[in-house]
Motif scaffolding. Structure first.
Motif, PDB file in Angstrom:
ATOM      1  N   ILE A 172      -6.957   9.111   0.059  1.00  0.00           N
ATOM      2  CA  ILE A 172      -5.848   9.280  -0.886  1.00  0.00           C
ATOM      3  C   ILE A 172      -5.917   8.175  -1.935  1.00  0.00           C
ATOM      4  O   ILE A 172      -6.192   7.020  -1.617  1.00  0.00           O
ATOM      5  N   SER A 174      -3.645   6.036  -4.305  1.00  0.00           N
ATOM      6  CA  SER A 174      -2.237   5.670  -4.418  1.00  0.00           C
ATOM      7  C   SER A 174      -2.101   4.470  -5.340  1.00  0.00           C
ATOM      8  O   SER A 174      -2.922   3.556  -5.305  1.00  0.00           O
ATOM      9  N   ASN A 178       1.927   6.588  -9.364  1.00  0.00           N
ATOM     10  CA  ASN A 178       2.668   7.598  -8.606  1.00  0.00           C
ATOM     11  C   ASN A 178       3.610   6.970  -7.587  1.00  0.00           C
ATOM     12  O   ASN A 178       3.904   7.555  -6.549  1.00  0.00           O
ATOM     13  N   TRP A 180       3.161   4.664  -5.564  1.00  0.00           N
ATOM     14  CA  TRP A 180       2.483   4.399  -4.286  1.00  0.00           C
ATOM     15  C   TRP A 180       2.702   5.536  -3.287  1.00  0.00           C
ATOM     16  O   TRP A 180       2.801   5.311  -2.081  1.00  0.00           O
ATOM     17  N   ASN A 181       2.731   6.755  -3.789  1.00  0.00           N
ATOM     18  CA  ASN A 181       2.832   7.930  -2.933  1.00  0.00           C
ATOM     19  C   ASN A 181       1.586   8.033  -2.046  1.00  0.00           C
ATOM     20  O   ASN A 181       0.464   7.880  -2.527  1.00  0.00           O
ATOM     21  N   GLU A 182       1.784   8.317  -0.772  1.00  0.00           N
ATOM     22  CA  GLU A 182       0.685   8.315   0.197  1.00  0.00           C
ATOM     23  C   GLU A 182       0.130   9.701   0.494  1.00  0.00           C
ATOM     24  O   GLU A 182      -0.670   9.868   1.414  1.00  0.00           O
ATOM     25  N   TYR A 207      -3.664  -0.030  -8.115  1.00  0.00           N
ATOM     26  CA  TYR A 207      -3.952   1.089  -7.225  1.00  0.00           C
ATOM     27  C   TYR A 207      -4.767   0.642  -6.019  1.00  0.00           C
ATOM     28  O   TYR A 207      -5.332  -0.457  -5.989  1.00  0.00           O
ATOM     29  N   TRP A 215      -5.644   1.100   4.052  1.00  0.00           N
ATOM     30  CA  TRP A 215      -5.582   0.777   2.631  1.00  0.00           C
ATOM     31  C   TRP A 215      -6.718  -0.182   2.265  1.00  0.00           C
ATOM     32  O   TRP A 215      -6.894  -1.220   2.909  1.00  0.00           O
TER      33      TRP A 215
END
Length: 323
Positions: A172, A174, A178, A180-182, A207, A215
């Protein structure tokens, strides 16, 4: 029940849940070129809430008729009667707005208002929802929809690439673009790694990649910034071309563009002569820029741009906004 059967059931349950998660869709809008298209389909909503009395009713009640639908959100102060949608067919309504008409915010919460009274309630399985709260921060136990100006586009202006990680099941993208939308921006797997192209407004963004819930920073990007977790985020700056034009001045021999974007340089940004005057395209960061033209050594404001402001030295300059 034996252990093998139990494991199989657990595995199937996990796979089914993961499948449902992957199928979460973005509801309420889509991006087409330079437009945001708000979309309402009454078949996607089962409940509505009265805006004043807060009681709820079924969308399918016999006495509930849709006469008008409006888009209300942070971008228009939650107005219930300003952004009126156009009816497309028996179930669908649309409203088109230019992306450039919105402010520099990354995302906005919004909802659909029916007959200036009832707020349509999105379901919890939608990918772009956010818990609705009152102006005092109280949880209203319903959801708002979220709109992001950043969106996936094969012809977008910003490409992201993560080399390797061929054994990963999901990656993904992120970032600050956005909130930090997962889940929203799932990358595409290729032979050499993972790819995704977005259309982003000019600006500076942070990002990270999420590789199977882990992450990581962009190993190929040396630009990084510390974050609140004592780690680092990768940083990317998105710029856009802006064309400056100066009409007339046919007898001029040398016209330059000077501004805050080139430290008010008096050489190097030479404009090209055209049939109608002078022109130069410059790659600029997002935000506000001050500028002037230098015509044969004389500094002048842009005569066709009414937007002006003083700088810290008291000089009046023309202003352009890059969004």
């Amino acid at each position: 029940m034996n252990r093998t059967v139990t494991h199989i059931i657990l595995l199937l349950t996990f796979c089914f849940s993961a499948s449902l998660l992957a199928q979460k869709k973005t509801q309420g809008y889509r991006i087409e070129g330079d437009e945001v298209v708000f979309t309402f389909d009454k078949r996607e909503y089962s409940q509505v809430t009265h805006g004043l009395y807060q009681h709820r009713k079924s969308m399918n009640d016999e006495d509930f008729d849709i006469e008008m639908i409006a888009v209300a959100g942070e971008f228009n102060d939650w107005a219930e009667d300003r952004w009126i949608m156009k009816k497309i067919d028996e179930n669908r309504y649309e409203l088109r707005k230019k992306i450039a008409d919105f402010t520099d915010e990354i995302s906005w919460e919004f909802k659909f208002v029916i007959n200036e009274e009832y707020w349509a309630e999105p379901e919890s399985d939608v990918g772009n929802i956010s818990k609705a709260k009152s102006k005092y921060g109280k949880d209203l136990h319903v959801y708002n929809l979220k709109m992001y100006t950043a969106h996936i586009s094969e012809t977008g202006n910003t490409s992201f690439f993560l080399k390797g990680y061929q054994k990963a099941e999901k990656v993904i993208l992120s970032g600050s673009f956005n909130k930090w939308n997962e889940e929203l921006f799932q990358m595409k797997k290729a032979d050499d790694g993972w790819h995704l192209t977005l259309q982003l407004k000019p600006g500076v963004y942070e990002y990270k990649f999420i590789v199977d819930n882990r992450w990581i920073t962009d190993e190929a990007n040396p630009n990084k910034k510390p974050n609140e977790f004592n780690e680092f985020n990768s940083v990317i700056e998105v710029k856009a071309y802006h064309t400056f034009t100066l009409s007339g001045y046919d007898n001029a021999t040398n016209v330059l563009l000077s501004g805050s974007f080139n430290d008010w340089s008096e050489d190097g940004f030479r404009m090209a002569k055209t049939d109608n005057g002078w022109e130069l395209s410059v790659l600029l960061s997002g935000g506000k820029h001050q500028y002037k033209f230098i015509v044969d050594g004389e500094w002048i404001l842009d005569p066709e741009n009414p937007v002006k402001e003083y700088d810290e030295k008291g000089h009046v300059n023309s202003v352009c906004m890059i969004r």
